[in-house]
Design a protein around this motif. Sequence first.
Motif, short mmCIF file in Angstrom:
data_model
loop_
_atom_site.label_atom_id
_atom_site.label_comp_id
_atom_site.label_asym_id
_atom_site.label_seq_id
_atom_site.Cartn_x
_atom_site.Cartn_y
_atom_site.Cartn_z
N CYS A 30 0.85 -1.20 0.00
CA CYS A 30 0.00 0.00 0.00
C CYS A 30 0.89 1.25 0.00
N CYS A 33 1.18 3.44 3.29
CA CYS A 33 1.55 2.79 4.55
C CYS A 33 3.05 2.57 4.66
N GLU A 133 -9.96 1.45 4.36
CA GLU A 133 -9.32 2.68 3.85
C GLU A 133 -10.25 3.49 2.93
N SER A 211 6.96 5.55 3.12
CA SER A 211 5.96 5.13 2.13
C SER A 211 6.11 5.85 0.80
#
Length: 292
Positions: A30, A33, A133, A211
């Motif tokens: 992701c 993240c 999410e 991230s």
Amino acid sequence: MRYEGQIYRPPGEWRSYLLQCTVGCTHNKCTFCGMYKTKKFHIRPMKEIIEDIAMARAYYVPESVDKVFLCDGDAIVMRQEQLLQILEALYAAFPNLRQVTTYAGTKSTMTKTPEQLLELRQHGLTRAYLGVESGWDELLVKVRKGVTSDQMLEAAARLKNAGIDLWVTVILGLAGPGEASKKHIQETIKVLNKMQANHVSCLSYMPEPNSPMYQDVKEGRFQLISARECLEETRQLVEGLDYGPFHFTSNHASNYLPLKGTLPDDREKFLTMIDSALGGKSRIRSEYSRAL
Ligand code: SF4
């Protein structure tokens, strides 16, 4: 009582004994993240996990441990017999244990049959945290969530049908501002109304240094929403979620306005609080005191 790397847990698990069963996340892609980007996913040897439970029993007053969170990423991916062995060892070690919880990724949950999930519930797995999410499929692809909203609905239904308490999280601001923000919340409302989780928690997107999206923010490819837009997203959610009763929170440290209560009962109170903040009549959390 041994841990590998940084440990994360849901905010509500602050007084739980944290038992590390897996290291990292099975998906780990992701873009928003940064939690496990430095870890390569693996399952800890059962011998070590069982030793850790014995160490925890010796360290704590055993009667004082009533909640355990299985970390890291979705421990639900472990083999059925491993999970059953862990649950049995935990309930044997701590006589007042009443809750064992875990993150439950959609794909990992779907590796379990409905019968296996029921068996886990009967052996004391009481709650699963599922990161939704967003309900907007286009956004889920963009952030490389790796699953569709339909798959999340199926995993959620399996957990609920097994009697496992379902706690889902939504990320405000994940689509950025403007029309994308509206679409993100509209689609999320549709999915959450179908999912009917017992708990819905909102976090607000903040760039995590590990991230890919952090780079996008730094280099101007992704625009953060303002505090006002974040409150507007919260308002749309509070207005649009039409099932219940369920537990709704936006009291995570990343959020501008802490809300905690039950919908639909607290809807009017929440809307008044949000409108007061939008009108500048009540204070919101300052940027420097927000955190993940
Ligand atoms: S958001 Fe969840 S599934 Fe995605 S990389 Fe992070 S821990 Fe893994």
